[in-house]
Design an enzyme around this catalytic site. Structure first.
Site: not given
Ligand SMILES: Nc1ncnc2c1ncn2[C@@H]1O[C@H](COP(=O)(O)OP(=O)(O)O)[C@@H](O)[C@H]1O
Ligand SMILES: [Mg+2]
Length: 1178
Positions: A143-144, A148, A193, A196-197, A420, A422
């Site tokens: 997660s994070g 996404t 996060n 977080s989805s 992810g 957790e």
């Molecule tokens: N490629 C990226 N560039 C900039 N910030 C990112 C990037 N990937 C993730 N982040 C930061 O990390 C946070 C969490 O990413 P996210 O994709 O929501 O994580 P996950 O879906 O794996 O839980 C995002 O809201 C963003 O702030």
């Molecule tokens: Mg996500």
């Protein structure tokens, strides 16, 4: 030999695209072999990390983490393991996700460009089109970790590069707008996060066979609906609740009874209302916009928001207990939710505090009303709310799906972004399900990248040394197995035997587990629950409410109430058919997720998979913060080390024989159109034709295996070149057929621009319009400067006048959106010191071109006016064509015409540079005696003397002569050579800064080695080097006409200006002698015969020289014995006017050998250059 990235680029420079460095508006083209990208500058020249970890010298978890760390610290977040992309979350916006990168990654092979998620997206898109196979990308990570965000990058890239059209655009909008909509209702701030989805999604974008997105489908998994009623410390509920409170208009708020979030118990529980960097009010507008894009009517949007508000109000209903029976603490709190749900407030109270049971007594079925205690009432309220929320969420997903549904059976790109792995302080049923799905995804990864790959080598009889890895199938079995029963079966069993809200069920479940799976090495019981050794670590789950959450049933009488709502939207959310006394048990949550997970696996297995492994570098969400232990742990459980080992020893590509033969049949005559012999022999024939290193491939029992991706790209490139060649032949035939009419129309339009306003050149050639006189396509230095999608409409080498009226050569490139002036620059510093680079000297947006000024004389000067900027004074030989193309572009794209001024004295502003820049200059035209202009300057005025040309009312003839376009272009290019005699009015030889030079500053020699690159002209095809088996596909090209009298030793190719400085106009008073106008140089001593075009600048302008025609029967010129001779091993078509054309077997006199690989030969009375490697000394 093993190919490594840099080796391949070096071996085949034609593959490289050249990177671009931005340096004070000067775009420097890099040698593709030494590409350094703006975000990838390698500090101090030392190689700090590898971009494909297959190249790591040591393969340990520490070395992998170290490599990722070095890159992360330099803001390089992407790294490959072969085709797998490892992405580290940077926690900051990086600059390499713009239009430029989208251009750069389109069609680029993986090794040509730095690792990037766009490269994965591009590979998926192209593979889908090439093979007509659906593709999927599995994005995994905690997660994070950035899943996404990665999914969104892919969706953006794919929609950006795929085709257009109204329906397609609509589908694209829906796909992209589904993100903010689903995130508003399905994402929340957690401790790990901020966005977080809280649901998983698999989105499929469906494409036509031409690559246009025609539809899409979203499958959603396991919404964490318990979040609606209970929040962990430091977390928030779903974003939509806060968005509604912050962003709704006061009218909407009044209607829905919305106030600040702290008023609502469901939001105040954690006390967290704000998220750093998130503006809920703004996002609310985004959500509404997205709903509209999905085609949701305003009423539907209000209905949805009413449900959101109703849930918040329901959460504020509290209970008191009297005699073990719950009653509503304050009836005032019933009114609003009842109103919003379209039910009676009393009914709401009744359903929250009592339940109707069907009870069987003595064979008779009886309905019994049972009062609930306080805990049960709260449970009923929360169950009601989460039921409403999850049904509303499903409705939203369904609406999105309906908006982009297509019934065609299409190929697709699927993107899996699932929550992810957790591990929280306290983990419940939700984490158990989430981690189970992640366990399944890891299983697919292992199955496809580690296990089946190795098994395939074995079954195909490929030499292979097995690599050990942990297969997590045992953990999947522990959770989902039916026989012997795994944890989910045991849980279902327990639920089946429990009554409505039964105490002790969870304990029962725990005991059953101990007896049934207690001995499993991945299972460990503890006081309140059990620990599972997941692939990603040990997670302890508390059994409390496992049973209740697994049963996941909404009580029948609540469903009944909802079905009786006065609100039709609410009724539509409860379409359940209730069967009284039905014996079939409702499906449990565990069964649902197990079924969904297995269906997902089946779907994914039907596609060609791609992987993105996201890594979370820290828990602080800060950039450049590297938690070594945390990363190492992820590297370990993601199996990256094993992944590298298998990839390193394995093969990048495999195909069944017949597919391989079908795809590459075009590469050889023997295999085209089909190979009828032994398939393996056919494969060898193809591989030999491209000189494939035998170590690069192995032939298995039914498939061929190619070791490195570079070797595959080599095959692909060769194939593309063949297709390109045939396409050109066909294109040429078409062009010839259709072009005549178009030319006529264009010419009339073009002459309309100048007629009555400007005299025509006295020696104006009635020629066809051609567009690209430079052959931009074959100039990698120039193409790399111009975005791929920016189509070149016109290209010509022109003279530019600077503030001292010095003339400098520039390549003028007019694209659909810009006008570029491209020059050459010598690199002053660094390892490439001395090299000549193409640079953009000026880049003007077409929309900024305000007008153009010309004289009324027959000259070619054109002054380009640029809005809010200085003007450019150019001498453009094909000005009419240029102005027509520019005018057309302005009409097409900016709905306006180009204003043209015709005056014989005009001022222009010059570029401001440093101290001495700026100011204005004047150009004045007066009557002269020559058709070529004579320039002289005094102070800030340039005088141009020129004779009158043809009347401005004359038009070019309707009958168009067709000079050999190659000659035309060759002449244009040869005009860059300073050694060519010039007949144009010129004060001094042209500036040398347009002449190619070798790194040491010496004149640029022709490349040695294989055959020269063909010029970029219609009808010419790339010629295979002699080593590649000689020419097989010779296009029927017209022979260029060469000048029989032309004879020039190689030394004539040297620039005429040894000092390299740009001698040109000097203004009097600047410390140098005053300049006098110089007459055009005398004609060459060996003048061209009248029926031949001459070489050099002025040739095309000569009215007394009719167009080119082939000489009738060349004199047979047998070389005398005793003179050194050469025999042509292969035929060669001259690609420049000073080269010779000859056929295989021709015998020529060798005049001079040269180290450059270009020998001077005499043949049929002509002397010219020939590629030495096409010749054999006799
Ligand atoms: N490629 C990226 N560039 C900039 N910030 C990112 C990037 N990937 C993730 N982040 C930061 O990390 C946070 C969490 O990413 P996210 O994709 O929501 O994580 P996950 O879906 O794996 O839980 C995002 O809201 C963003 O702030
Ligand atoms: Mg996500």
């Amino acid at each position: 030999m093993r190919f490594f990235k840099r080796d391949v680029a070096a071996a085949n420079p034609a593959h490289g695209k050249g990177g671009v460095n931005h340096n004070n508006n000067v775009h420097i083209i890099e040698d593709p072999r030494k590409q350094v990208y703006h975000w990838q500058s390698e500090g101090g020249g030392k190689k700090s990390s590898v971009d494909d970890m297959v190249l790591l010298s040591k393969i340990t978890e520490s070395a992998i983490a170290e490599n990722l760390k070095k890159r992360f610290m330099e803001d390089k977040i992407y790294t490959y393991i072969g085709p797998v992309l490892v992405a580290v979350n940077p926690f900051k916006q990086l600059p390499y996700f713009g239009e430029r990168e989208i251009e750069m990654y389109q069609g680029a092979a993986q090794y040509e460009v730095p690792p990037h998620i766009y490269s994965i997206a591009d590979t998926m898109y192209r593979n889908m089109l090439i093979d007509s196979d659906s593709q999927c990308v599995i994005i995994s990570g905690e997660s994070g970790a950035g899943k996404t965000v990665s999914a969104k990058f892919i969706m953006n890239y794919v929609t950006r590069i795929s085709g257009g059209g109204q329906r397609v655009q609509q589908v694209k909008d829906i796909i992209l707008e589904s993100n903010p909509l689903l995130e508003a209702f399905g994402n929340a701030k957690t401790t790990r996060n901020n966005n977080s989805s809280r649901f998983g999604k698999y989105i499929e974008i469906q494409f036509s066979s031409g690559g246009e997105p025609l539809g899409g489908k979203i499958s959603n998994f396991l919404l964490e609906k318990s979040r609606v009623h209970s929040l962990n410390e430091g977390e928030r509920n779903f974003h939509i609740f806060y968005q509604l409170c912050a962003g709704a208009t006061s009218d909407v708020k009044n209607n829905l009874g919305i106030s600040t979030p702290d008023y609502f118990s469901y939001l105040s529980e954690s006390g967290v209302y704000k998220v750093d960097g998130t503006n809920d009010a703004h996002e609310f507008q985004e959500t509404l916009r997205a709903m509209s894009v999905m085609g949701m009517a305003e009423q539907t949007q209000m209905d949805i928001l009413s449900v959101v508000a109703a849930i918040l109000h329901m959460g504020n209903i509290s209970f008191v207990e009297q005699n073990n029976a719950a009653t509503i603490a304050d009836n005032a709190y019933l009114e609003f939710p009842a109103y919003l749900l379209g039910i009676d407030a009393q009914k709401l109270a009744q359903k929250l505090t009592s339940r109707v049971f069907d009870s069987k007594w003595g064979g008779k079925s009886e309905r019994v009303d049972v009062t609930l205690n306080l805990e049960q009432a709260q449970f009923a309220r929360d169950a009601w709310c989460k039921g409403l929320y999850s049904r509303m969420f499903d409705y939203i997903v369904e609406t999105i799906n309906k908006a982009m549904v297509t019934d065609a059976n299409l190929i697709s790109i699927g993107i899996l972004d699932i929550y992810g792995f957790e591990i929280f302080g306290r983990n419940g049923f939700e984490q158990f399900c989430i981690n189970y799905v992640n366990e399944k995804l890891q299983q697919i990864f292992i199955e496809l990248t580690l296990k089946s790959e190795q098994e395939e080598y074995k079954s195909e009889g490929i030499q292979w040394k097995p690599i050990e890895f942990f297969n997590n199938k045992v953990v999947c079995d522990l959770i989902e197995s039916k026989r012997p029963p795994g944890i989910m079966c045991i849980l279902d069993d327990t639920c089946a035997t429990m009554s409505a809200v039964s105490e002790g069920a969870d304990e029962d479940f725990r005991n059953k587990m101990s007896s049934q799976v207690g001995s499993n090495p991945h299972y460990q019981p503890f006081n309140h629950g059990f620990t599972i050794k997941h692939y990603a670590g040990n997670v302890s789950y508390h059994v409390e409410s496992f049973c209740e959450k697994n049963r996941d049933v909404l009580f029948t009488d609540i469903i009944e109430v909802m079905q009786g709502s006065t609100n039709s939207f609410i009724r539509s959310l409860f379409p359940d058919v209730l069967q009284k006394g039905s014996k079939t048990r409702p499906t449990t949550a565990g069964t649902k997720i197990r079924t969904q997970a297995n269906e997902l696996v089946t779907t994914l297995m039907k596609c060609i998979p791609h992987y993105i492994r996201c890594i979370k570098p820290n828990e602080t969400k800060k950039p450049h913060d590297w938690d070594e232990q945390m990363v190492k742990h992820q590297v370990e459980y993601l199996g990256l080390k094993e992944n590298i080992k298998v990839k390193r020893a394995g093969f990048a590509y495999r195909r069944p024989y017949h597919k391989f033969l079908h795809r590459y049949a075009i590469l050889t005559k023997e295999t085209w159109p089909a190979w009828y012999g032994e398939p393996t022999e056919g494969i060898h024939v193809i591989m030999r034709s491209v000189n494939m290193d035998p170590a690069q491939y192995q032939i298995g029992r039914s498939k061929i295996f190619v070791k490195d991706p570079e070797s595959l790209y080599m095959l692909e490139e060769s194939r593309e070149r063949k297709f390109d060649h045939y396409a050109r032949v066909i294109q040429k035939a078409f062009k010839k057929y259709f072009s005549k009419q178009r030319y006529l129309k264009e010419k009339v339009a073009a002459s309309d621009l100048l007629v009555n306003r400007k005299e025509r050149r006295r020696n104006s050639l009635n020629r066809n319009f051609y567009g690209d006189y430079i052959g931009v396509e074959y100039k990698p230095g120039i193409t790399a400067l111009i975005p791929r999608r920016d189509k070149v409409e016109f290209a010509l080498t022109v003279d530019k006048f600077d503030r001292r009226f010095r003339r400098t050569k520039r390549d003028l490139i007019l694209t659909k959106s810009h006008l570029y002036l491209i020059g050459r620059m010598q690199v002053k510093k660094g390892p490439e010191k001395g090299q000549i680079k193409d640079v953009i000297k000026r880049q003007i947006k077409l929309e900024d071109i305000s007008q153009a000024t010309l004289s009324t004389y027959q000259d070619d000067l054109v002054l380009i006016h640029v809005r809010n900027d200085y003007e450019s004074l150019l001498e453009i030989r094909f000005k009419t064509e240029f102005l027509m193309v520019l005018n057309n572009k302005l009409k097409e794209r900016h709905k306006r015409e180009l204003p043209l001024n015709f005056i014989n004295s005009f001022d222009f502003r010059v570029k401001k540079t440093g101290w001495g820049g700026g100011g204005t200059r004047r150009v004045r035209f007066t009557d002269g005696t020559t058709d070529e202009p004579l320039f002289s300057s005094s102070g800030s005025t340039l005088s141009v003397k020129i004779a009158h040309g043809l009347s401005s009312t004359s038009r070019p003839g309707i009958h168009v002569i067709t000079p050999d376009i190659r000659i035309l272009a060759n002449e244009m290019r040869s005009s860059k050579r300073p050694s060519q005699p010039s007949s144009r009015g010129r004060l001094h030889p042209p500036s040398q800064n347009h002449t190619n030079k070798s790194p040491n500053g010496s004149p640029h020699a022709r490349p040695s080695g294989p055959a020269p690159k063909p010029p970029g002209l219609i009808g010419l095809s790339p010629r295979p080097p002699p080593g590649a088996g000689g020419p097989q596909f010779r296009p029927p090209v017209a022979q260029p006409v060469t000048n029989p009298g032309f004879s020039r030793p190689p030394v004539a190719r040297m620039p005429a200006n040894p000092t390299g400085g740009p001698p040109a106009f000097r203004l009097p008073g600047m410390g140098s002698p005053p300049i006098q106008a110089v007459q055009p140089p005398p004609p060459p001593s060996d003048p061209c015969p009248v029926n031949q075009p001459s070489i050099g600048n002025g040739s095309l302008r000569s009215a007394n020289r009719p167009p080119a025609s082939l000489p009738t029967k060349p004199p047979i010129n047998r070389p005398k014995p005793g003179v050194p001779q050469v025999r042509a091993l292969y035929g060669y078509d001259a690609s420049d006017v000073d080269e010779l054309t000859f056929s295989e077997g021709d015998i020529m006199v060798l005049v001079q050998e040269d180290k450059s690989g270009w020998w001077t030969c005499r043949f049929r009375g002509q002397e010219g250059f020939c590629p030495a490697n096409y010749l054999e000394k006799m």
